[in-house]
Design a protein around this motif. Structure first.
Motif, PDB file in Angstrom:
ATOM      1  N   ARG A 324       0.829  -1.210   0.000  1.00 63.76           N
ATOM      2  CA  ARG A 324       0.000   0.000   0.000  1.00 63.76           C
ATOM      3  C   ARG A 324       0.862   1.259   0.000  1.00 63.76           C
ATOM      4  O   ARG A 324       0.564   2.233  -0.707  1.00 63.76           O
ATOM      5  CB  ARG A 324      -0.924  -0.002   1.218  1.00 63.76           C
ATOM      6  N   LYS A 325       1.919   1.236   0.780  1.00 64.01           N
ATOM      7  CA  LYS A 325       2.821   2.387   0.816  1.00 64.01           C
ATOM      8  C   LYS A 325       3.445   2.618  -0.553  1.00 64.01           C
ATOM      9  O   LYS A 325       3.579   3.759  -1.012  1.00 64.01           O
ATOM     10  CB  LYS A 325       3.912   2.158   1.866  1.00 64.01           C
ATOM     11  N   GLY A 326       3.830   1.522  -1.226  1.00 60.86           N
ATOM     12  CA  GLY A 326       4.423   1.644  -2.553  1.00 60.86           C
ATOM     13  C   GLY A 326       3.442   2.211  -3.566  1.00 60.86           C
ATOM     14  O   GLY A 326       3.802   3.059  -4.394  1.00 60.86           O
ATOM     15  N   LEU A 327       2.187   1.776  -3.488  1.00 65.87           N
ATOM     16  CA  LEU A 327       1.163   2.272  -4.410  1.00 65.87           C
ATOM     17  C   LEU A 327       0.886   3.750  -4.186  1.00 65.87           C
ATOM     18  O   LEU A 327       0.661   4.504  -5.139  1.00 65.87           O
ATOM     19  CB  LEU A 327      -0.120   1.462  -4.255  1.00 65.87           C
ATOM     20  N   ARG A 328       0.920   4.159  -2.934  1.00 66.21           N
ATOM     21  CA  ARG A 328       0.724   5.583  -2.654  1.00 66.21           C
ATOM     22  C   ARG A 328       1.910   6.405  -3.149  1.00 66.21           C
ATOM     23  O   ARG A 328       1.748   7.538  -3.603  1.00 66.21           O
ATOM     24  CB  ARG A 328       0.511   5.793  -1.155  1.00 66.21           C
ATOM     25  N   ILE A 330       3.684   5.849  -5.755  1.00 62.57           N
ATOM     26  CA  ILE A 330       3.595   6.045  -7.208  1.00 62.57           C
ATOM     27  C   ILE A 330       2.238   6.660  -7.589  1.00 62.57           C
ATOM     28  O   ILE A 330       1.859   6.691  -8.757  1.00 62.57           O
ATOM     29  CB  ILE A 330       3.811   4.722  -7.978  1.00 62.57           C
ATOM     30  N   LYS A 331       1.499   7.112  -6.545  1.00 66.76           N
ATOM     31  CA  LYS A 331       0.244   7.845  -6.717  1.00 66.76           C
ATOM     32  C   LYS A 331      -0.878   6.997  -7.321  1.00 66.76           C
ATOM     33  O   LYS A 331      -1.806   7.520  -7.923  1.00 66.76           O
ATOM     34  CB  LYS A 331       0.471   9.112  -7.553  1.00 66.76           C
ATOM     35  N   PHE A 332      -0.769   5.677  -7.171  1.00 66.35           N
ATOM     36  CA  PHE A 332      -1.858   4.807  -7.608  1.00 66.35           C
ATOM     37  C   PHE A 332      -3.019   4.908  -6.615  1.00 66.35           C
ATOM     38  O   PHE A 332      -4.176   4.839  -6.984  1.00 66.35           O
ATOM     39  CB  PHE A 332      -1.369   3.352  -7.708  1.00 66.35           C
ATOM     40  N   LEU A 333      -2.663   5.056  -5.340  1.00 69.45           N
ATOM     41  CA  LEU A 333      -3.664   5.306  -4.306  1.00 69.45           C
ATOM     42  C   LEU A 333      -3.490   6.728  -3.783  1.00 69.45           C
ATOM     43  O   LEU A 333      -2.374   7.251  -3.756  1.00 69.45           O
ATOM     44  CB  LEU A 333      -3.503   4.317  -3.139  1.00 69.45           C
ATOM     45  N   GLU A 334      -4.574   7.334  -3.367  1.00 65.81           N
ATOM     46  CA  GLU A 334      -4.497   8.684  -2.829  1.00 65.81           C
ATOM     47  C   GLU A 334      -3.806   8.679  -1.474  1.00 65.81           C
ATOM     48  O   GLU A 334      -3.972   7.768  -0.682  1.00 65.81           O
ATOM     49  CB  GLU A 334      -5.903   9.281  -2.662  1.00 65.81           C
ATOM     50  N   LYS A 335      -3.013   9.731  -1.228  1.00 61.85           N
ATOM     51  CA  LYS A 335      -2.415   9.909   0.088  1.00 61.85           C
ATOM     52  C   LYS A 335      -3.427  10.596   1.000  1.00 61.85           C
ATOM     53  O   LYS A 335      -4.331  11.291   0.547  1.00 61.85           O
ATOM     54  CB  LYS A 335      -1.151  10.781  -0.011  1.00 61.85           C
ATOM     55  N   ASN A 336      -3.258  10.375   2.288  1.00 61.00           N
ATOM     56  CA  ASN A 336      -4.099  11.067   3.264  1.00 61.00           C
ATOM     57  C   ASN A 336      -3.597  12.503   3.408  1.00 61.00           C
ATOM     58  O   ASN A 336      -2.519  12.735   3.937  1.00 61.00           O
ATOM     59  CB  ASN A 336      -4.051  10.361   4.624  1.00 61.00           C
ATOM     60  N   GLU A 337      -4.371  13.440   2.884  1.00 57.03           N
ATOM     61  CA  GLU A 337      -3.982  14.842   2.965  1.00 57.03           C
ATOM     62  C   GLU A 337      -4.521  15.435   4.259  1.00 57.03           C
ATOM     63  O   GLU A 337      -5.512  15.001   4.794  1.00 57.03           O
ATOM     64  CB  GLU A 337      -4.508  15.614   1.748  1.00 57.03           C
TER      65      GLU A 337
END
Length: 344
Positions: A324-328, A330-337
């Motif tokens: 999940r960290k890797g996907l975030r 590379i912006k595949f998943l949204e980060k918690n803003e």
């Protein structure tokens, strides 16, 4: 007898020679002048003791206590014995205050006849300030919180923080409640006892406190002593079960989250847990309380999934979090803003 209107500021000092000037200058420069500044030199091996003595010479509001090293809790406890003000504030010696911090908080605690006032704060880095706009809205009026809601917010630890610093207390509210010695995350052992006494709590959305973030990495500097936070949450949970039964499941949920976080940190720091005893202890605690945890997170899909993976094998959860960290990344998943950068 506490002096009406006076604010006692307690500053424990230990190995902060690099930061102490900024901290003390921010306190002595406060626009609210009726303060006493209690500096507790906790046997600091650098020049902090001499620096504190120098400030005592130039400002009569400052009192310096020199003592053998006993840790942050012991230093705060020593400082609390010297309090003469109607109100008390704790400031960590690598942090600092806005010029009007005490003035704003005094006005609010008097206006609303509150027991405790907490301000919003900045995460302060060398090159930037970050403000958590998820929970604090700078333009909003203060939030007035009663005891039941206060304890709920304290357990959640998002708007109302467990930190002792960043708050102005009526001195009588904290009188007789000592910080637990010999533990890390001492505030977790302390805050619920104080808030239990509070009838009215005011949250100021304006950031008045600078919480300095050192460059130390939690992974690189992690030790099993960090598990004290779980001990603190478990101790608090017993208190919650006794006085706030309706918050017991929420408390259990937070304990589970912390157990999972620290199990993963122990995996990343296997050399500091060579025998694996600390990992086994955390795993056993989760297993022994599995039914209660499962009930507490019944409405939290993400945490349910993490507990399920952990119950099959802890490394499955670690793998999931890494992916999940890797996907975030590379912006595949949204980060918690939520943390907004503020120009220095």
């Amino acid at each position: 007898m506490f002096k009406k209107g006076k604010v006692s500021v307690i500053v424990p000092i230990y190995k902060v020679e690099k930061y102490i000037y900024r901290c003390l200058e921010s306190i002595i420069s406060q626009s609210y002048k009726d303060i006493e500044i209690i500096l507790v030199d906790d046997g600091s091996p650098d020049n902090c003791g001499k620096i504190a003595d120098h400030y005592q010479e130039i400002d009569q509001r400052i009192k310096v206590i020199h003592k053998e090293n006993g840790g942050l809790s012991d230093a705060r406890n020593f400082g609390m014995k010297e309090v003469t003000g109607e109100f008390t504030m704790f400031v960590d010696s690598d942090d600092w205050l806005e010029k009007d911090a005490i003035k704003v908080m005094i006005n609010k605690i008097v206006k609303y006849k509150a027991d405790v006032v907490q301000s919003a704060f900045y995460y302060a880095y060398e090159e930037q300030l970050l403000f958590d706009q998820r929970y604090y809205k700078q333009d909003n009026p203060p939030d007035i919180i009663n005891n039941q809601l206060l304890m709920k917010e304290l357990v959640i630890n998002e708007k109302v923080k467990n930190f002792a610093w960043g708050k102005l207390y009526r001195s009588e509210i904290i009188s007789g409640i000592s910080f637990k010695k010999g533990v890390l995350f001492e505030d977790v052992f302390w805050a619920h006892q104080v808030m239990h006494r509070v009838e009215k709590f005011v949250l100021v959305n304006q950031p008045l406190y600078y919480y300095y973030q050192r460059d130390d990495s939690i992974v690189a500097n992690y030790t099993p002593k960090n598990l004290d936070i779980i001990k603190g949450l478990i101790e608090r949970h017993k208190f919650i079960e006794r006085y706030y039964q309706n918050l017991a499941e929420l408390s259990h949920k937070n304990i589970l989250k912390m157990c999972l976080i620290h199990y993963n940190l122990l995996i990343l720091n296997r050399k500091k847990d060579k025998s694996g005893i600390h990992r086994r202890n955390v795993q056993s605690y989760i297993r022994d309380n599995y039914t209660s945890f499962k009930k507490a997170i019944s409405n939290d899909k993400e945490l349910k999934g993490q507990l399920f993976l952990f119950s099959i094998h802890p490394f499955l959860l670690l793998l999931f979090l890494a992916v999940r960290k890797g996907l975030r990344r590379i912006k595949f998943l949204e980060k918690n803003e939520g943390l907004k950068r503020v120009e220095v």
